[in-house]
Design a protein around this motif. Sequence first.
Motif, short mmCIF file in Angstrom:
data_model
loop_
_atom_site.label_atom_id
_atom_site.label_comp_id
_atom_site.label_asym_id
_atom_site.label_seq_id
_atom_site.Cartn_x
_atom_site.Cartn_y
_atom_site.Cartn_z
N ALA A 121 0.91 -1.29 -0.26
CA ALA A 121 -0.34 -0.15 0.10
C ALA A 121 0.59 1.11 0.11
O ALA A 121 0.74 2.61 -0.46
CB ALA A 121 -1.06 -0.06 1.02
N LEU A 122 2.23 0.85 1.21
CA LEU A 122 2.90 2.35 1.07
C LEU A 122 3.53 2.39 -0.56
O LEU A 122 4.03 3.92 -1.00
CB LEU A 122 4.00 1.93 1.77
N PHE A 123 3.99 1.90 -1.35
CA PHE A 123 4.75 1.50 -2.86
C PHE A 123 3.36 1.99 -3.71
O PHE A 123 3.73 3.04 -4.07
CB PHE A 123 4.92 0.13 -2.81
N ARG A 124 2.06 1.90 -3.18
CA ARG A 124 0.95 2.74 -4.38
C ARG A 124 0.95 3.91 -4.13
O ARG A 124 1.27 4.38 -5.28
CB ARG A 124 0.01 1.67 -4.23
N GLU A 125 1.39 4.51 -3.00
CA GLU A 125 1.15 5.49 -2.23
C GLU A 125 1.84 6.47 -2.71
O GLU A 125 2.71 7.77 -3.23
CB GLU A 125 0.85 6.02 -0.85
N THR A 126 3.31 6.07 -2.45
CA THR A 126 4.49 6.22 -3.06
C THR A 126 5.96 5.78 -3.74
O THR A 126 6.39 4.50 -3.40
CB THR A 126 5.36 6.88 -1.25
N PRO A 127 5.56 5.35 -4.82
CA PRO A 127 6.41 5.05 -6.21
C PRO A 127 8.22 4.74 -5.29
O PRO A 127 8.79 4.11 -5.60
CB PRO A 127 6.27 5.05 -6.63
N GLY A 128 8.12 6.12 -5.44
CA GLY A 128 9.98 5.74 -4.99
C GLY A 128 10.41 4.93 -3.88
O GLY A 128 11.62 4.66 -4.27
N LEU A 129 9.58 5.06 -3.02
CA LEU A 129 10.58 4.08 -2.12
C LEU A 129 11.13 2.84 -2.52
O LEU A 129 11.90 1.77 -2.57
CB LEU A 129 8.79 3.08 -1.27
N THR A 130 9.85 2.09 -3.72
CA THR A 130 11.02 0.94 -5.04
C THR A 130 12.31 1.08 -4.74
O THR A 130 13.16 0.49 -5.58
CB THR A 130 9.75 1.05 -6.04
#
Length: 627
Positions: A121-130
């Motif tokens: 869910a956090l990835f969807r909200e903040t793609p830069g985490l990947t």
Amino acid sequence: MTCSLPMDNASVSPLLLARALDNHRALGMLAPATRSSLAKALVLLPASAGERLSGGERFRDHLYWLLEGRAELLDGDGDGVLELQAGDLFGLGLGDSLGICGARALTEVTYTRLDALTVQALFRETPGLTYFLGAVPDASGAVPAVRVDGGGPSDPALNLMSTPVRALIKREPVTLSPQTSIRDAARVMSDQRVSSALIVEQDLLFGLITDRDLRNRVIAAGLDPSRPIADIATLAPMSIDVHSPAFDALLLMARHNIHHVPVLDGLRIAGMITATDLTEQHSTSAVYLAGDIYKQTTLEGLQAVAGKVRRLQQSLAAAEASAHSTGHIVTAITDAITSRLLQLGEARLGPAPVDYVWVAAGSQARSEQTAKSDQDNCMVLDDAYDEARHGAYFKALSTFVCNGLDACGYVHCPGEMMAMTDEWRQPRRRWMGYFARWTGQPDPKSLVLTCVFFDLRAIHGNIPMLDRLRQDVLHRTKGNSIFLAYMVGNALQHQPPLGMFKGLSTIRSGEHKGTIDLKHSGIVPIVDLARIYALAGGDSAVNTHDRLLSAAAGGAISEQSARDLRDALEFLAFLRIQHQSRQIAAGRNPDNFLDPDEISNFERTQLKDAFAVVASLQGVLAQRYRM
């Protein structure tokens, strides 16, 4: 990626965690509201030097964050591969190329973890985490449900404690005006491939329409489809704030048997979430279990569904959900069973002749139930109640519900504190008299009854009747030092099981020899302390955790002491849930009696520390309210 917390474990607070999140190279990319939600939801886990932090499949199922101390990553042979510093992230497939299979503390450490679904869910909200974390295992984004035998990854329904509602919104909401015809609304919903639409007037939420409304209120009723959707809509629907944890949305749906919830950002409509956004349709997921309850038309059907509650608790225990969250989820199912029994009772007996409110007491009222719970409840009737004309109806209804709860596994209260007992099924004016007598003449029986019936929560019926009653009671208890002194004396009858040298003192004889009663020796004393703080401060909170927060905010107890009590309650309740889960898995009936040999030396040390916190704060209250 380093960002250590300059504090010891006891001083960690959501505020300081939020600061650490703000300063973290990767996690600091999250939106401020998301960081705030995580700071409140993350559970801090301590470990001693040499202790294994994680290993096996669970290592890949979670993202770990080392907050303090040093640790090392381990390969498949258990050999150290790479040293970790405070602030480092690990787990969740990171370092697969090195064959990383676990982690071990090199010094005393503090760490926390996020499950895979939350990270997705956090990835969807903040793609830069990947960029920092790579892809979460299982590219489909699905996380398998937990098995009822306790193995496997955790159930998605249980991994919503730290996921913000905003992360579940998948698309812009479909909105319609109240004047839209039913036919046009159905066409729009079909074209947009949605099961619901929001009705908006002057940019404000007006109502909600679903596929079920079209089936039940239009087609089945033979309604003219040219009529406006306002005629069939749910007006002023329940909603949730965009910044709330998704767990709150799960509880809202489970308690009220709804599957569509509008999401608001202030007054602005942010979107819509459905039950399928929260969890897959597993039989032990809370939303769908509650939905099954409301579909039942017989007591036998309710019994079959209620049998899944133990499996639900096993799933929660296997997922290591917090005791606080587990209590809310399990209690939401009890609420649903109670409400459905009342609906079935009214269908059998006819509508109630006067208003009433069915009220939960005890652990159900506090949202602190486990799979091992009896029933405590009562009925508050409208003052128009007349025994001669209405008594037989309410006697029959309350007996039907209490016997139905017993059949569903919520056994009759040994002290008969149930609505089927005439004394606890009375008009509001009689209840006012009860509380006036109990608080004015606090004899031993009155103190016991106050402990049971001060913890009240409306389940079904005319809820404002209970609100007015509770306000009157709080007015009588606030600052009533004589009554409070008696309450403290009564509470001190439950002492933590510590020996002369602060060692654990087990039960010396009888069926449970060699065990510790986690409920009456550990949890109940904390519940009693929190209740006294609430009575003294005129606080309307019912849940123990909420009462302790209010007590600290009002100055009745220090922030540190309130935090210590909350942590002690969480630890003791968590041990109890895990103990009961092991018993259920072994085919035994769950109880509250823990053999200290079941737990590790580290956990026994924590257990003694938790009991010491309770004993210390009992002593403080005893001094404050000396007779």
